[in-house]
Each structure stands twice: as structure tokens, then as C-alpha cells.
Write an enzyme that holds these catalytic residues in place. Sequence first.
Site, PDB file in Angstrom:
ATOM      1  N   GLU A 152     -37.834 107.876 120.185  1.00 32.18           N
ATOM      2  CA  GLU A 152     -38.130 108.791 121.301  1.00 32.18           C
ATOM      3  C   GLU A 152     -38.267 108.033 122.633  1.00 32.18           C
ATOM      4  O   GLU A 152     -37.867 108.536 123.684  1.00 32.18           O
ATOM      5  CB  GLU A 152     -39.396 109.598 120.988  1.00 32.18           C
ATOM      6  CG  GLU A 152     -39.148 110.613 119.867  1.00 32.18           C
ATOM      7  CD  GLU A 152     -40.403 111.341 119.436  1.00 32.18           C
ATOM      8  OE1 GLU A 152     -41.338 110.671 118.972  1.00 32.18           O
ATOM      9  OE2 GLU A 152     -40.450 112.574 119.572  1.00 32.18           O
ATOM     10  N   ALA A 164     -44.698 105.328 116.275  1.00 29.51           N
ATOM     11  CA  ALA A 164     -46.091 105.297 116.721  1.00 29.51           C
ATOM     12  C   ALA A 164     -46.877 104.569 115.638  1.00 29.51           C
ATOM     13  O   ALA A 164     -46.452 104.516 114.481  1.00 29.51           O
ATOM     14  CB  ALA A 164     -46.607 106.713 116.906  1.00 29.51           C
ATOM     15  N   GLY A 210     -41.491 107.525 117.226  1.00 24.70           N
ATOM     16  CA  GLY A 210     -41.818 107.356 118.642  1.00 24.70           C
ATOM     17  C   GLY A 210     -40.992 106.255 119.309  1.00 24.70           C
ATOM     18  O   GLY A 210     -40.795 106.280 120.525  1.00 24.70           O
ATOM     19  N   GLU A 245     -40.389 111.421 110.850  1.00 21.00           N
ATOM     20  CA  GLU A 245     -41.661 112.162 110.899  1.00 21.00           C
ATOM     21  C   GLU A 245     -41.855 113.144 109.746  1.00 21.00           C
ATOM     22  O   GLU A 245     -42.950 113.263 109.209  1.00 21.00           O
ATOM     23  CB  GLU A 245     -41.781 112.922 112.235  1.00 21.00           C
ATOM     24  CG  GLU A 245     -42.195 112.050 113.416  1.00 21.00           C
ATOM     25  CD  GLU A 245     -41.033 111.336 114.090  1.00 21.00           C
ATOM     26  OE1 GLU A 245     -39.923 111.329 113.516  1.00 21.00           O
ATOM     27  OE2 GLU A 245     -41.236 110.783 115.178  1.00 21.00           O
TER      28      GLU A 245
END
Length: 257
Positions: free
Chosen positions: A116, A67, A113, A136
Site C-alpha cells: 500500500e 504493517a 501495508g 490481509e
Amino acid sequence: MKTFQFLEYQTQKHTAVLTIVRPKQLNALNTITLKEIREALLQALSDTQIRVVIITGSGSKAFVAGADIKEFAHFNAKQGKELAEQGQTSIFDFIENYPKPIIAAINGFALGGGLELALASTVRIASSNAKFGLPEVGLGLIPGYGGTQRLPEIIGKGRALEMMLTADMIDASKALDYGLITEVTFSDKLLESAHLLADRMAKNSPSALTSVLKAVHYNSHRKDGYALEKDLFGACFDTSDFKEGVTAFLEGRKPKF
Ligand code: DAK
């Protein structure tokens, strides 16, 4: 056909190719890109010619490096939880439950992300220079887009926990060994391999493909796990560790926890 700011949408026979185009940010996912991925998938859904979708990143360095850290650096717990909720439901669950197969063609880094996004896809293939990780915890966060649920499902709890708790990256050969990806190719052959795989799916009955996807995913929804992930993810944003982790990244230094 709709045009996008950070996405290219191309079609070839029965396949739509979505390319994330933010090369300067290593294709990091900002809010607009996430929204555009959903819109492009809706476009591919309404096109009866399209039977399979390929998602990839621009260039050869990164699929998606996570992200966009600069965008979420100033979120608080409430915003973090709300955005995790929206993102999980309208993008990542939507991808997992998409009625046509989605192939993640991973060229380079698939982190946070970005990994993911690949985990929510139907299958994953990668170039030999690909690197996979959930970094993360090094930012004072946890995976917030379903990673705590989908990674253990795909590679097993022990391996997933090691990846999440160390924040270490693994390379393509280890990812193949773990079953995280199903194929490794040379970087310049990745899209060709993704198209060959798409063609092997597209020659079959589209309605039967949809039914296979529905049946396989029916039992894989541990909603309580996803809900807990959202709560815990949101709570990270109010910690001093999150502030330190993200500030350290932005200042190009190692965090001190
Ligand atoms: N976000 C924003 N910019 C990024 C980025 C990212 N995730 N990753 C890289 N960049 C930018 C760098 O800042 C740099 O920009 P400039 O300094 O040139 O302006 C440019 O891309 C090139 O990166 P590097 O110079 O760092 O390139 P290197 O080859 O040295 O290193 C790297 C490549 C991939 C190892 C490194 O860039 C890196 O560690 N990147 C960060 C990886 C990471 O920690 N990703 C985020 C994981 S956390 C949320 C839900 C989920 C999430 C967040 C919010 N909500 C619901 C709110 C998920 C969070 C994550 O994904």
C-alpha cells in the site's frame, strides 16, 4: 537535519532517499516508522534542492513486509478504525498528494501495508526478486491503507480482486506485466536505476512536475471508497477470524477459518 529511529535519510543532488531500517522485522511498519516517514517527507518538502524522493527498504530481502503484526495484534474495532483513519490521511493520502514525485524502489517483499505504501507512491520499480501481495484476508483483515482503492486503479479490478481474495503473491515479471511496476532490475542495481529515473524527472521544471501530479490525482479520489474501507477494516478487529489469523501468524501455523 533530523535523525530517525527506523529511517535513514540521505540526499544526493536533487534526490532524497528514505530507507526504512527494521531488517529483523523485514522492515514492517510500526507506528513510529509511519510517523517518521511523514516527518522525513516534510523535511524533503521544505528543502528546495530536493525535487524527487526515493523510498526503499534496508537489505535485499524486503521492501516492507506489511504493517507490524505484533503491534496491531491486540487492537479492537475502534482502535483499528481510528488508526486506519489517521494512517490513510496523514501518511498514505499525504504520499499520494505529495507535490514532488516519489519513487518506490522495491527490493524483495512488498506485502500488505508495504504494498500500500508503494501504491500510494508516484511510480514503482523493483528488483527481480521482489514479491507483491495483499495477504490481509489470511489474517482476517482487509487492506486498510487504501489498497482496496488504489490497487484496482493501477492494475484493474479483475487482477486486483484476484490478488486480494486469494492473498497470493505475484513476482516481479507478473507485476511488470500488470503495470504495477514500470521497471525490473537486478537487486544490486535497484538504487542506481531509481536514481537514474529520479534524474530524468529532476531535470524538468519542478513547478510543472507538481502541476502534473496535482492534475493526475484530482479525479482519482473516490472518498466514499476510502471511507468504507476504513469502516470495514475497523470492523475486522472485532471478529474471531482476526484473532485466529493473527494468533496463527504469531504461533507460526496456518489459520483455521
Ligand atoms: N510484522 C511483524 N513482524 C514481521 C512481519 C510483519 N508484517 N513480517 C515478518 N516479520 C518478522 C517475522 O515474525 C520474523 O521475526 P522473528 O520470528 O525472527 O522474530 C522475521 O520478520 C522474519 O520473517 P520470517 O521468518 O517469517 O521470514 P520468511 O522468509 O520465512 O518469510 C514472509 C517471509 C514475508 C513471507 C513472512 O515473514 C510473512 O508472511 N510475513 C507476514 C506478511 C504479512 O502478513 N504482512 C502483514 C499484512 S497485513 C492498520 C492498517 C493497515 C494494516 C494494519 C493495521 N491500522 C490502521 C491499524 C495492514 C496490515 C498488513 O499489512
